[in-house]
Design a protein around this motif. Structure first.
Motif, mmCIF file in Angstrom:
data_model
loop_
_atom_site.group_PDB
_atom_site.id
_atom_site.type_symbol
_atom_site.label_atom_id
_atom_site.label_comp_id
_atom_site.label_asym_id
_atom_site.label_seq_id
_atom_site.Cartn_x
_atom_site.Cartn_y
_atom_site.Cartn_z
ATOM 1 N N UNK A 1 0.859 -1.188 0.000
ATOM 2 C CA UNK A 1 0.000 0.000 0.000
ATOM 3 C C UNK A 1 0.896 1.240 0.000
ATOM 4 N N UNK A 2 0.810 2.125 -1.001
ATOM 5 C CA UNK A 2 1.627 3.341 -1.027
ATOM 6 C C UNK A 2 1.121 4.365 -0.011
ATOM 7 N N UNK A 3 1.981 5.301 0.345
ATOM 8 C CA UNK A 3 1.613 6.312 1.348
ATOM 9 C C UNK A 3 0.621 7.342 0.814
ATOM 10 N N UNK A 4 0.723 7.652 -0.483
ATOM 11 C CA UNK A 4 -0.106 8.727 -1.051
ATOM 12 C C UNK A 4 -1.337 8.183 -1.788
ATOM 13 N N UNK A 5 -1.886 7.093 -1.303
ATOM 14 C CA UNK A 5 -3.026 6.462 -1.995
ATOM 15 C C UNK A 5 -4.242 7.378 -1.956
ATOM 16 N N UNK A 6 -4.938 7.494 -3.112
ATOM 17 C CA UNK A 6 -6.138 8.321 -3.200
ATOM 18 C C UNK A 6 -7.279 7.697 -2.399
ATOM 19 N N UNK A 7 -8.325 8.510 -2.183
ATOM 20 C CA UNK A 7 -9.524 8.038 -1.495
ATOM 21 C C UNK A 7 -10.611 7.720 -2.519
ATOM 22 N N UNK A 8 -11.640 6.976 -2.071
ATOM 23 C CA UNK A 8 -12.748 6.635 -2.958
ATOM 24 C C UNK A 8 -14.046 6.618 -2.163
#
Length: 935
Positions: free
Chosen positions: A662-669
């Motif tokens: 899981x990357x740190x800057x993952x977008x939201x949904x």
């Protein structure tokens, strides 16, 4: 009377026209006179289907018209006498153009134009005319043929061109089509007769040089006469030249045709040179007699052609019976109504009575309506013949259909017109049968099928729809959906409007139908787009998916209950651990020697973290056994994955290792967290079954942009843009190619009987595609494992949206006033501190009654923050409704220790107001307040 005798009589009557002018009817104010005074010819003219007018050149006044003119305008002929013909032209300038053409050429022939009938309707006619001297004054004699139906038939003629060309090329007779003698079409027979190839003839500028020099002027004159509408021989002989210079004799049959929209001449010739040579000796001996006979014959042929053309040129059957019901004359089309009687037995000849004509057909079983009732049919038919009532249709036993029209003349004669309408009737019956079969199929389907026009009114509905609506089809057609479903129909008004803008719409909803059933339905709107791009209406398909939903729900619950048994041990272990953290750290806080503030803060943080970890565990347990609700929230997908994997390990067993990337800057949904966990659990269970000997399950999250390349390579429609991808990968057995194609189909499973219902992946598909607006892909290779990738649309958090559009948040207002209602004093104290620290004004109440007493015209609030369960008998829901009734602009946020599922089960409507579930962090409260004031 023979045809020759009739022609002589017409010639004698023509000489009398100038001597005995016919006086108009006394009741006509203009007292106009007419030179028409004939018997047989008058009957033909007065009752012919061709409209004939005589109008003054000076002012356009109609001085004579026949019965055909009255039929054309739908009125009695005498009603047209005295009116100006300009009233009948669709374009008033047409008469001026016709007069100019008369002045230039002396006449016109076959001009097509649009006229306006007496009742205002338009018709197309072919008009021919010439100048005449009428009662000593110049007048226009015009003949109009109604060609409205033939206009439509012209299109059908185009399709026959290929067949015509094949016929022409294969004919042993010479065929030539020319315009101004420039060849347009020629067949091999015609070209070879003259010693040329087809290509050589088509390259010629004119075929006149191929005629004998002494014939050229005559041939050119014939052509000019035909194109001007004047009479010219249709069949004649002439001499032509062979390429080698030999003189040929040709027999020519000529007709005027329309070629590429313009008149042209068609010639069909037979080489009669040898016959002419054989007759030459006899001709020399009888030159004098031959010349006289030929001269007289030509005259008779020309007169016969004039009369014959008028009768044979029409496509309908035509017959004239005298006042004693005996046949005077008829054309071949009329005889074709009973071909056996006409061609085999030769019964349809002048002198035959109409009764015999009818009886012969009835007794021989040729008319369907006469079968088994010959005498009754003959009596009925004769009564109709003597007292005509207009047009009627009847069928023949050979399968053809005839349309018959009979009219009486002023002299008591009867004109009969017959048309073969077999193709029209067969097409009509085939269409009716096709519609019947299609309606039978549509009525048999267990789904509601309907068609709405552009005004949202029912045009068609099937049997299932009438049963659901508890109304007959007649009661529904023409009605608006709101007339049947009432208020509920307004809920889907916007979706119907989208369909009328050309978009196909699919959605699921619950509808209370008039038959008493409450149905979970899947609704599809398909716009009906015409050839010009307009949306004329839409097709509606409404499918009852209640049972499917129940089966899905039963499967979901059974899967959750199955998982609960495996998860319980892991959850108990986790609870024991977090309770140890809470109790141990609280004991440390109570020790006397703990004076360090930082150490105290760290201990408190650990206690708080463990408490909220307990909240997460209980929420997940409830999600396994509670009712399913689609409640999308803007969530951190990565954190949701991490939270779910904590419960997956005990579910998968010790032989399967769970890994996450899981990357740190993952977008939201914006998705339902509970449904997301269910989807991951379903995929994990499938992966477990594919790794019976153990393995690795890897869940990878990433920020992904779906572009046109991705969209082109997918079998479904893709909306390009930013997405959060979640890939679940195993190293198990993989899938066979045929399995991948059916993996998402409901009830499809490769597991043993009793091991799976085949709805797991279909439910994941429904959650991702339909509920979340995303996409799902499967990549697999047999023996190498499977990767299922979920794509969820990226969502921008509320605070980011406010920054993007430059709008102010709630803190920019002048200290909004919040009414806090909470009966627990300690919790109320903590909430007051949190609200004030966020720069809001706050007033407090312990129950709904005291809260309402604080609200008066001088005390307005900006937001109500209330617990759902309050003492005193009035709930937070009741309080919120009263506050909004008094202060409509006030925002509402509710607090509850119950899960959302439990509140809905208690009858509290879902999603009516924002809800904070206890326990919650201070920052969650602050974010909820910001979101409320940002709307």
């Amino acid at each position: 009377m023979t045809k020759a005798q009739l022609i002589d009589e017409l010639l004698s009557l023509e000489r009398e026209v100038q001597k005995e002018p016919r006086v108009g009817t006394p009741d006509e104010p203009n007292n106009l006179s007419s030179p028409i005074n004939t018997e047989h010819l008058g009957a033909i003219i007065d009752t012919a289907p061709i409209a004939i007018f005589i109008s003054r050149i000076a002012d356009g006044t109609v001085v004579y018209c026949n019965g055909g003119a009255g039929d054309l305008h739908g009125v009695r002929p005498e009603s047209l006498i005295g009116r100006n013909v300009a009233e009948f032209y669709a374009c008033p300038d047409e008469r001026k153009k016709l007069i100019e053409e008369l002045n230039n050429s002396g006449g016109f022939h076959g001009r097509e134009m649009e006229i306006q009938r007496w009742d205002g309707t338009a018709r197309w006619v072919s008009i021919s005319g010439r100048f005449i001297d009428f009662a000593g004054k110049p007048a226009l004699l015009s003949a109009l043929l109604d060609i409205t139906e033939s206009k439509a038939a012209q299109q059908a003629l185009i399709g026959s061109e290929v067949r015509f060309r094949h016929l022409v090329e294969g004919s042993i007779e010479g065929i030539l089509v020319h315009r101004d003698h420039k060849p347009i079409l020629v067949n091999e027979a015609w070209a070879s007769m003259h010693g040329y190839s087809v290509e050589e003839v088509l390259a010629m500028a004119s075929v006149v040089p191929l005629m004998a020099p002494h014939e050229q002027e005559r041939m050119v004159t014939y052509k000019s006469q035909r194109l001007r509408g004047q009479s010219a021989p249709r069949r004649y002989e002439y001499q032509a030249l062979h390429k080698n210079g030999d003189l040929l004799w040709m027999e020519n049959l000529v007709s005027i045709v329309t070629w590429d929209g313009a008149p042209a001449v068609q010639s069909t010739i037979i080489d009669v040179t040898e016959r002419k040579h054989a007759e030459e000796a006899l001709r020399h001996a009888n030159d004098a007699l031959e010349d006289r006979v030929k001269e007289r014959t030509d005259e008779l042929r020309e007169k016969e052609a004039q009369l014959g053309d008028a009768i044979t040129a029409i496509s309908e059957g035509f017959a004239l019976y005298d006042e004693n019901d005996r046949l005077v004359l008829c054309n071949d089309q009329y005889r074709d109504a009973f071909p056996n009687l006409a061609k085999v037995e030769n019964l349809i000849v002048p002198g035959m009575t109409f009764e015999r004509f009818v009886r012969e057909g009835a007794e021989r079983g040729l008319v369907t309506a006469a079968i088994g009732r010959v005498e009754e049919y003959v009596a009925e038919r004769m009564a109709r013949f003597h007292y005509p009532t207009g047009t009627f249709d009847y069928s023949q036993t050979r399968g053809s259909w005839i349309r018959s029209s009979e009219r009486k003349t002023a002299q008591g004669r009867t004109v009969c017109i017959r048309s073969d309408i077999t193709e029209f009737k067969l097409a009509e019956m085939a269409l009716r049968e096709s519609e019947r079969q299609l309606r039978l199929i549509v009525d048999s389907l267990p789904v509601l099928i309907a068609y709405l026009d552009a005004d949202f009114r029912f045009v068609m509905i099937n049997k299932t729809g009438t049963e659901w609506y508890k109304r007959t089809e007649e009661e529904i057609i023409g009605k608006h959906p709101k007339d049947i479903l009432g208020f509920e129909a307004k809920l889907w008004r916007d979706k119907r409007k989208e369909a009328l803008h050309g978009k196909e719409i699919t959605y699921e909803t619950t509808i209370n139908f008039p038959d008493g059933a409450k149905r979970e339905t899947r609704v599809i709107y398909v716009p009906n787009i015409s050839e010009n791009g307009n949306v004329d209406g839409m097709f509606v398909l409404n499918e009852d998916v209640t049972q499917i939903k129940l089966v899905q729900e039963q499967l979901r619950r059974s899967q959750k209950l199955e998982a609960v048994g495996q998860v319980t041990g892991g959850v108990a272990h986790e609870f024991n651990n977090l309770l140890m953290v809470i109790t141990g750290n609280l004991e440390l806080l109570l020790e006397d020697d703990m004076q360090d503030l930082e150490e105290t803060r760290a201990v408190a943080e650990r206690v708080l973290k463990s408490a909220f970890r307990g909240k997460d565990l209980t929420s997940r347990l409830l999600s396994y056994t509670g009712n399913p609700f689609n409640r999308p929230e803007i969530i951190d997908v990565g954190q949701a994955v991490l939270g779910t994997t904590e419960l997956l390990q005990p579910l998968l067993g010790e032989t399967i290792k769970v890994l996450t990337e899981i990357p740190n800057n993952l977008w939201r949904s914006n998705i339902d967290p509970s449904e997301f966990e269910n989807a991951l659990t379903n995929l994990a269970i499938n992966a477990r079954d594919a790794m019976r000997e153990g393995g690795e399950l890897t869940i990878t999250c990433a920020n992904t942009t779906l572009d046109d390349v991705f969209a082109r390579n997918r079998p479904y429609s893709v909306k390009t843009g930013d997405y959060v991808s979640v890939a679940v990968r195993d190293n198990g057995t993989g899938m066979r190619p045929g399995v991948v194609d059916q993996a998402f189909d409901p009830f499809y499973t490769t597991k043993d009987v009793g091991k799976g219902a085949g709805l797991g992946l279909s439910m994941v598909y429904g959650f991702v595609h339909r509920q979340s607006g995303g996409y799902i892909d499967i990549a697999t290779k047999e023996g190498r494992g499977t990767t299922v990738t979920l794509y969820f649309p990226r969502s921008t958090p509320v605070n980011e949206k406010r920054k993007a559009d430059g709008s102010n948040n709630a803190l920019a207002h002048d200290r909004p006033v919040i009414l806090l209602v909470e009966d627990d004093a300690d919790l109320r104290h903590m909430l007051v501190r949190t609200i004030k620290s966020s720069d809001y004004n706050v007033i407090q109440a312990v129950d709904a009654i005291s809260a309402l007493s604080m609200l008066d015209p001088s005390q307005e609030i900006d937001l109500l923050l209330s617990d759902v369960v309050l003492p005193g008998g009035m709930s937070g829901i009741d309080l919120a409704e009263k506050v909004q009734a008094n202060q409509p602009n006030a925002k509402i946020i509710l607090i509850s220790g119950y899960a959302k599922e439990e509140l809905v089960a208690k009858g509290i409507p879902e999603n009516r107001y924002p809800l904070l579930s206890k326990p919650f962090r201070r920052r969650e409260l602050t974010a909820a307040l910001e979101a409320a004031f940002a709307d």
